[in-house]
Each structure stands twice: as structure tokens, then as C-alpha cells.
Design an enzyme around this catalytic site. Structure first.
Site, PDB file in Angstrom:
ATOM      1  N   ASN A 143       0.808  -1.217   0.000  1.00  0.00           N
ATOM      2  CA  ASN A 143       0.000   0.000   0.000  1.00  0.00           C
ATOM      3  C   ASN A 143       0.847   1.274   0.000  1.00  0.00           C
ATOM      4  OD1 ASN A 143      -2.439   1.759   0.754  1.00  0.00           O
ATOM      5  ND2 ASN A 143      -1.125   2.007   2.543  1.00  0.00           N
ATOM      6  N   TYR A 153       5.343   9.462  -9.795  1.00  0.00           N
ATOM      7  CA  TYR A 153       4.222   8.709  -9.218  1.00  0.00           C
ATOM      8  C   TYR A 153       3.528   7.878 -10.295  1.00  0.00           C
ATOM      9  CZ  TYR A 153       0.088   7.695  -6.402  1.00  0.00           C
ATOM     10  OH  TYR A 153      -0.919   7.054  -5.715  1.00  0.00           O
ATOM     11  N   LYS A 192       3.340   3.675 -10.403  1.00  0.00           N
ATOM     12  CA  LYS A 192       2.088   2.928 -10.443  1.00  0.00           C
ATOM     13  C   LYS A 192       1.933   2.153 -11.745  1.00  0.00           C
ATOM     14  CE  LYS A 192       0.736   4.053  -6.341  1.00  0.00           C
ATOM     15  NZ  LYS A 192       0.812   3.041  -5.263  1.00  0.00           N
ATOM     16  N   THR A 209      -7.203  11.800   1.505  1.00  0.00           N
ATOM     17  CA  THR A 209      -6.013  11.528   2.304  1.00  0.00           C
ATOM     18  C   THR A 209      -5.051  12.707   2.225  1.00  0.00           C
ATOM     19  OG1 THR A 209      -4.852  10.507   0.452  1.00  0.00           O
ATOM     20  CG2 THR A 209      -6.229   9.057   1.824  1.00  0.00           C
TER      21      THR A 209
END
Length: 257
Positions: free
Chosen positions: A94, A161, A165, A198
Site C-alpha cells: 500500500n 508517481y 504505479k 487523504t
């Protein structure tokens, strides 16, 4: 620490100190579960929940930029447990970080390296350690990689990023082929969890407009109430992990459920 019953289900979770990772840890701390959290720091809140729920909890303070160190520790710990300790085992990768939001031409080399180590290198190393150490375990094994829509859609000022991913998605496809060729191979999936309220979203909304062309899109998501809470997102992700057809699609989106 409470003793591990023979029927315990093992979960290994990275990035459990905050956000959706913390919410997943809280929801996984149930009687009959053993949870190993790998994060930069331990969380006393999780210790209290584990004690109240009679779950077994191990918190390993670990910088995942040192992924090889984390992988060796995990491999040694799993080898010490033995193949008859758990009724199932799952690894949830995660953890991830966003480097400074800027075009690649304005990015710092060390910052880029850190984002790729945490977001791609460590998940690969931990997955390799988990699968290798548990290969002889005759129990269901799963690897859930928490990906992102940005691994499948390019975005300006987010090269590191997005690349991490996208790499996570593709290495999951490769591992799925590896495991499908084995008699008792693990099931694997790289899952996009949707947009979640978040600290990462706060970081994106706080970017300078001149550095981040998509700033207004993220501001609108927040203003329009379109961000899932960490708790709701965690519940959907864990429900996906529990699906009977988990791994049928190595790359998936929780919104496809």
C-alpha cells in the site's frame, strides 16, 4: 502478545501509519487475524485495537526506501513461521509517496529516486520475498498491490508517481503469469482504489498552479464531495481482496465492482 492460533489468517501491510493504510490496519485487526505492519513508525492506536480484538499484531518500523532490508526481514520472519502456522497469507503493498509536484525538468534526482524506491522497488522486493518464502505453503496466498488511476493515465508534473504505479501494474501482470504456471501459485492483483480523502490529496491541492495544470480538477473533487473516506475506501479494497475471483484480472479498479 497473544498466541497465534493454527487457523490464523496472515496479512502483511505496508504504509499502515496513516490514510487508507491505517484504515485497512484497523479493519484487519480482528480475532483470528495476524497483522504485520511495515511503516516508518509504529502506531500506539493499533496496539490498543489489537489488544481489544484479540488479534496478533507486529509493527515493524521500516523506511521502505530501504526495500531490500525490509524484504530480507520479511523473508526471514516468514521462514521462521513454517507452512502450517496460517490458514491463508496475503501481502498488501500500500505504501507510496508523491515527490515534489513539478515538471520532470524541475525535479530533484534524489526525490525521484526515493519515490520510485518506495512506490515500485520495495513492492517488487517484498512481493519476491513473500512469494519465495511461502511457495511451499499449501494455503491460499494473495498479493494485493494498491495502484492508482494515474498508473493508467498520464498527468503533468506527476512523472515519478505515474511511472511507479504503471510499473506496479505491469510487474503484477508478469507475476500473474509466473504464478499461473505453478501448481499452487498465488493470486495477484494491482488495484486502483479510487480517489480518497487523504494527505496525498491535500498535497496535490496545495501545489502551485503554475507547476500543476490539474490543480483545479483535484480542488473540484474535494469541493464536490467526490472523495471517499479512508475508511470506506479501505472497506472496498478489503472486500476486493476477499472476492472469490480475486486475481482473475491482474489489473483492476475497485470502481468496476
Amino acid at each position: 502478545m497473544s498466541a497465534i492460533p493454527p487457523s490464523a489468517h496472515l496479512f502483511i501491510l505496508t504504509g499502515a501509519s496513516r490514510g487508507m493504510g491505517l484504515a485497512m490496519a484497523e479493519q484487519l485487526l480482528r480475532r483470528g487475524h495476524t497483522l504485520v505492519c511495515i511503516s516508518r513508525g509504529a502506531n500506539p492506536q493499533l496496539d490498543a485495537i489489537a489488544q481489544a480484538s484479540s488479534a496478533a499484531l507486529h509493527q515493524w518500523p521500516q523506511d521502505l526506501a530501504q526495500g531490500a532490508q525490509a524484504a530480507h526481514k520479511l523473508q526471514d520472519w516468514l521462514a521462521a513461521q513454517g507452512p502450517a502456522t496460517f490458514a491463508s497469507a496475503a501481502l498488501i503493498n500500500n505504501a507510496g509517496v508523491i515527490p515534489r509536484i513539478a515538471p520532470l525538468s524541475a525535479s530533484d534526482a534524489d526525490d525521484l529516486a526515493h519515490a520510485l524506491r518506495v512506490g515500485l522497488e520495495a513492492p517488487m522486493q517484498l512481493t519476491a520475498a513473500f512469494l519465495g518464502a511461502t511457495e511451499a505453503w499449501d494455503v491460499p496466498r494473495k498479493v494485493l498491490n494498491i495502484s492508482s488511476g494515474l498508473g493508467r493515465r498520464a498527468m503533468a508534473s506527476q512523472a515519478a508517481y505515474c511511472a511507479a504505479k504503471a510499473g506496479m501494474d505491469h510487474f503484477t501482470r508478469c507475476v500473474a503469469l509466473d504464478e499461473a504456471a505453478k501448481p499452487h501459485g498465488a493470486k495477484v492483483c494491482s488495484l486502483a482504489p479510487g480517489v480518497i480523502d487523504t494527505d496525498m490529496q491535500v498535497q496535490l491541492r496545495g501545489a502551485a498552479p503554475e507547476d500543476f495544470p490539474d490543480l483545479q480538477n483535484f480542488t473540484r473533487l474535494k469541493a464536490g464531495g467526490q472523495l471517499a473516506s479512508p475508511q470506506d475506501a479501505a472497506a472496498r479494497v478489503l472486500a476486493w481482496l476477499d472476492r472469490a475471483d480475486f486475481g482473475a484480472h491482474p489489473v483492476a479498479d475497485v470502481r468496476d465492482a
